[in-house]
Motif scaffolding. Structure first.
Motif, short mmCIF file in Angstrom:
data_model
loop_
_atom_site.label_atom_id
_atom_site.label_comp_id
_atom_site.label_asym_id
_atom_site.label_seq_id
_atom_site.Cartn_x
_atom_site.Cartn_y
_atom_site.Cartn_z
N ASP A 1 0.84 -1.20 0.00
CA ASP A 1 0.00 0.00 0.00
C ASP A 1 0.88 1.25 0.00
O ASP A 1 1.98 1.27 0.57
N VAL A 2 0.36 2.32 -0.60
CA VAL A 2 1.14 3.56 -0.66
C VAL A 2 1.00 4.36 0.63
O VAL A 2 1.89 5.14 0.98
N ALA A 3 -0.12 4.19 1.34
CA ALA A 3 -0.31 4.97 2.56
C ALA A 3 -1.42 4.37 3.41
O ALA A 3 -2.33 3.70 2.89
N HIS A 4 -1.32 4.57 4.73
CA HIS A 4 -2.38 4.26 5.67
C HIS A 4 -2.62 5.51 6.50
O HIS A 4 -1.68 6.05 7.10
N VAL A 5 -3.86 5.98 6.50
CA VAL A 5 -4.20 7.17 7.28
C VAL A 5 -5.26 6.80 8.30
O VAL A 5 -6.08 5.91 8.07
N VAL A 6 -5.20 7.47 9.46
CA VAL A 6 -6.10 7.15 10.57
C VAL A 6 -6.83 8.43 10.98
O VAL A 6 -6.20 9.48 11.18
N GLY B 1 -8.26 2.83 -3.43
CA GLY B 1 -7.16 2.60 -4.35
C GLY B 1 -6.09 1.77 -3.68
O GLY B 1 -6.36 0.70 -3.14
N ARG B 2 -4.86 2.29 -3.67
CA ARG B 2 -3.75 1.59 -3.04
C ARG B 2 -3.46 2.12 -1.64
O ARG B 2 -2.40 1.85 -1.08
N ALA B 3 -4.42 2.84 -1.09
CA ALA B 3 -4.29 3.35 0.27
C ALA B 3 -5.39 2.76 1.15
O ALA B 3 -6.38 2.22 0.65
#
Length: 245
Positions: A35-40, A107-109
């Motif tokens: 994954d390009v990013a994980h946001v919380v 997407g990839r996130a």
């Protein structure tokens, strides 16, 4: 490892970090994967997976659990309603003391939403394993009566081998029994998906419905097994777990 749902990866590696078995970079590498990013996001504003784990540790947590509910079957959850609904929609959730993290892929996130969570009774690992084995045997025998080998030979073959599992990698401290159970659960979920996606092989609508009725309990048992394998509050004590290796 990539075969594991993202909540399972966070549960296993988050637990290993909380128990001192891995470092923070190990957690992020395992959970993020490709994954390009994980946001919380939380009621208190933007956060991060490590901040949520650290906050849970400050509340006394020594493990992170994952649950895999479905409509009509909120497996591994006790509420409240907002969390249960969000987790069912996502098909997965990570549980920490007082909080649940619900993932949504964009997407990839991956976006994680933090919601209040009630404490739930820990799943019984042994019972989940027994239920999965019983569901496999029942499905295999019943599908034999429906001539599964004719319409989908792969499904028939895979259901008859209880030892087959998806190869997985787990962090230090994960009981070998959980690794085995998670691999078999993921394998059977894939088999059920394959079988339910091939109603075209049925000779009638009633036969297709019969196959679905037989396979849905197996899918439910697989989700319950994966939930138990990813719930350290129900794992055997370390000494007992070492004895299963």
């Amino acid at each position: 490892m990539s075969a594991l749902p993202v909540s399972a990866r966070l549960a296993w590696w988050g637990t290993a970090w909380l128990r001192g078995g891995v470092g923070p970079d190990d957690v992020l590498d395992a959970v993020h994967g490709d994954d390009v990013a994980h946001v919380v996001t939380s009621a208190d504003g933007p956060s991060s997976l490590l901040l949520e784990l650290a906050a849970a540790r400050n509340r006394g947590a020594d493990g992170a659990a994952a649950a895999f509910p479905a409509p009509g079957d909120p497996a591994g959850l006790r509420g409240p309603r907002e969390l249960t609904s969000a987790a069912i929609e996502a098909g997965e959730v990570v549980l920490l003391p007082g909080a649940g993290l619900v993932p949504r892929r964009v997407g990839r996130a991956v976006e994680w939403t933090v919601l209040p969570a009630e404490r739930r009774p820990p799943p019984d690992l042994g019972d989940a394993d027994r239920q999965l084995r019983a569901a496999v045997l029942h499905a295999a025998n019943a599908l034999a009566d429906l001539d599964a080998a004719r319409w989908q030979p792969l499904v028939a073959d895979e259901l008859h081998d209880l030892r087959t599992g998806v190869p997985l990698h787990a962090p230090p401290g994960t009981p070998a029994r959980c690794l085995d159970l998670a691999g078999r659960a993921l394998h059977l979920e894939a088999v059920v998906e394959l079988a339910l996606g091939d109603d075209g092989g049925a000779v009638s609508a009633s036969e297709a419905a019969a196959r679905r009725a037989l396979l849905e309990p197996l899918e439910r048992a697989a989700r319950h097994a994966l939930t138990a394998a990813c719930s350290p509050d129900g794992w055997p004590p370390p000494a007992a777990a070492a004895g299963h290796r």
